[in-house]
Structure formats: C-alpha cells, structure tokens
Design an enzyme around this catalytic site. Structure first.
Site, PDB file in Angstrom:
ATOM      1  N   ARG A 131       4.405  -3.595  -7.560  1.00 43.24           N
ATOM      2  CA  ARG A 131       5.389  -3.669  -8.648  1.00 43.24           C
ATOM      3  C   ARG A 131       6.720  -3.388  -7.964  1.00 43.24           C
ATOM      4  O   ARG A 131       7.016  -2.258  -7.623  1.00 43.24           O
ATOM      5  CB  ARG A 131       5.078  -2.658  -9.738  1.00 43.24           C
ATOM      6  CG  ARG A 131       6.099  -2.700 -10.839  1.00 43.24           C
ATOM      7  CD  ARG A 131       5.572  -2.166 -12.150  1.00 43.24           C
ATOM      8  NE  ARG A 131       4.755  -3.174 -12.798  1.00 43.24           N
ATOM      9  CZ  ARG A 131       3.734  -2.884 -13.589  1.00 43.24           C
ATOM     10  NH1 ARG A 131       3.387  -1.640 -13.827  1.00 43.24           N
ATOM     11  NH2 ARG A 131       3.054  -3.846 -14.164  1.00 43.24           N
ATOM     12  N   PRO A 132       7.521  -4.440  -7.710  1.00 42.68           N
ATOM     13  CA  PRO A 132       8.597  -4.393  -6.717  1.00 42.68           C
ATOM     14  C   PRO A 132       9.860  -3.616  -7.096  1.00 42.68           C
ATOM     15  O   PRO A 132      10.955  -4.166  -7.179  1.00 42.68           O
ATOM     16  CB  PRO A 132       8.902  -5.866  -6.487  1.00 42.68           C
ATOM     17  CG  PRO A 132       8.594  -6.508  -7.806  1.00 42.68           C
ATOM     18  CD  PRO A 132       7.394  -5.758  -8.321  1.00 42.68           C
ATOM     19  N   CYS A 133       9.730  -2.324  -7.240  1.00 41.53           N
ATOM     20  CA  CYS A 133      10.905  -1.492  -7.505  1.00 41.53           C
ATOM     21  C   CYS A 133      11.844  -1.458  -6.304  1.00 41.53           C
ATOM     22  O   CYS A 133      13.029  -1.154  -6.447  1.00 41.53           O
ATOM     23  CB  CYS A 133      10.497  -0.087  -7.932  1.00 41.53           C
ATOM     24  SG  CYS A 133       9.415   0.759  -6.777  1.00 41.53           S
ATOM     25  N   HIS A 134      11.323  -1.806  -5.117  1.00 41.04           N
ATOM     26  CA  HIS A 134      12.173  -1.830  -3.925  1.00 41.04           C
ATOM     27  C   HIS A 134      13.235  -2.922  -4.002  1.00 41.04           C
ATOM     28  O   HIS A 134      14.200  -2.901  -3.254  1.00 41.04           O
ATOM     29  CB  HIS A 134      11.319  -2.011  -2.655  1.00 41.04           C
ATOM     30  CG  HIS A 134      10.501  -3.251  -2.630  1.00 41.04           C
ATOM     31  ND1 HIS A 134       9.264  -3.338  -3.241  1.00 41.04           N
ATOM     32  CD2 HIS A 134      10.726  -4.470  -2.073  1.00 41.04           C
ATOM     33  CE1 HIS A 134       8.763  -4.554  -3.047  1.00 41.04           C
ATOM     34  NE2 HIS A 134       9.638  -5.254  -2.348  1.00 41.04           N
ATOM     35  N   ARG A 135      13.112  -3.856  -4.932  1.00 39.55           N
ATOM     36  CA  ARG A 135      14.072  -4.948  -5.066  1.00 39.55           C
ATOM     37  C   ARG A 135      15.293  -4.581  -5.905  1.00 39.55           C
ATOM     38  O   ARG A 135      16.168  -5.411  -6.105  1.00 39.55           O
ATOM     39  CB  ARG A 135      13.376  -6.180  -5.649  1.00 39.55           C
ATOM     40  CG  ARG A 135      12.301  -6.729  -4.736  1.00 39.55           C
ATOM     41  CD  ARG A 135      11.619  -7.952  -5.302  1.00 39.55           C
ATOM     42  NE  ARG A 135      10.463  -8.296  -4.464  1.00 39.55           N
ATOM     43  CZ  ARG A 135       9.389  -8.930  -4.914  1.00 39.55           C
ATOM     44  NH1 ARG A 135       9.316  -9.312  -6.178  1.00 39.55           N
ATOM     45  NH2 ARG A 135       8.388  -9.171  -4.085  1.00 39.55           N
TER      46      ARG A 135
END
Length: 168
Positions: A131-135
């Site tokens: 779940r790409p919270c790094h984006r």
C-alpha cells in the site's frame, strides 16, 4: 489464525503477518520493516508459516525485480473509516509517480485543516510497500516521514523511477 514469516529484501528484513482463512487462503494484515517504530511484535499465539505467504513473497520479489507495478493481494487490515478511506486512496497512486499530502487531501475533498490527520493516517498504514504510502511526499518534493525510514522511502521511489537514484 494469525501467521507470520520474515523475509529478506533489498530494503532489509520484512515481517509479514497474515490471517489464514478457513479455506487455507491468506489475508495480509501487516508488512513491516526492521527498525520500524510501529512494527508489530510477534505474538505468542502466532504461528510461523512461510508457505502461507508464498503468493505475497512472489509478488514482492516481482516488485523488487521491477516486473510488478501493482499488488493483487487480499488484506485483513483494521482501521477507522477515515484511515481506510486514506489507505484506499494510496492504492490509486500510480507506480513510478508521487503525490503530495495536500494534493491527496484535495483529491479526497478534505479541508486544508485535515492534512495533518491525513498524514497521521498515512503514517499508520500497516502495509508498507504494498500500500504505497512511500509515494506521498512534501509539497516541496521533500521526503517527509516514512515508517520504514526516509532512506528506504528514497530507495523505493528510485527503484520505481519516481526520483533519481541517490549517489553514495
């Protein structure tokens, strides 16, 4: 039944936690990194079960190899309605791109005074990488907090082609 396994990755050891269904299927509940301040601790009633995570591990390996841009996994994640709304929005940020906290808030129709709450919900994301919270980055492009550490956030974004690789 809660099960777990630990795997190595290019960003260090990962702890995978899941819930096994009665039919033997698995729903991923948590993916955390070594040293993460919000990482779960292995529970006494949890069972080590590497085989249960075969599909999760396969998809992670493909992601790290650069051949997977989206994850197709079942999740068993608990959170408030607000958190789940934010986490669902994270899933819409395309691979290889970034967005800002303010842009994400605007996309969700949140007033400006809710950006801090949005950031807290992003920080509570139990499914790092998948779940790409790094984006999500700062308005000035800065690498604002990441539960797995800013260096790992930079590595993930560089691997996705969203930012230039850092020279060491």
């Amino acid at each position: 039944m809660t099960v777990y396994t630990e795997i190595e990755s290019p960003v260090g050891p990962l702890l995978l936690v899941g819930v096994k269904n009665r039919d033997g299927g698995l729903r991923l509940a948590s993916l955390s990194m070594a040293g993460q301040r919000t990482a779960p601790e292995i529970g006494a009633s949890w069972n080590a079960d590497t085989a249960a995570f075969a599909e999760v591990v396969r998809q992670l390996r493909e992601y790290f190899a650069g051949t997977r841009t989206e994850f197709e996994l079942d999740y068993a994640v608990a959170g408030s309605d607000f958190q789940r709304r934010i986490w669902d929005a994270l899933d819409t940020i395309p691979h290889g791109t970034t967005t800002t906290y303010g842009a994400l808030a605007a996309h969700l129709g949140l007033p400006r005074d809710r950006v801090q709450a949005l950031g807290a919900a992003i920080g509570a994301n139990p499914l790092l990488i998948v779940r790409p919270c790094h984006r999500v980055v700062g308005a000035d492009g800065s690498m604002r907090g990441y539960a797995g550490g800013v260096e790992r956030k930079q590595w993930l974004l560089a691997a996705e082609g969203a930012i230039a690789p850092l020279l060491v």
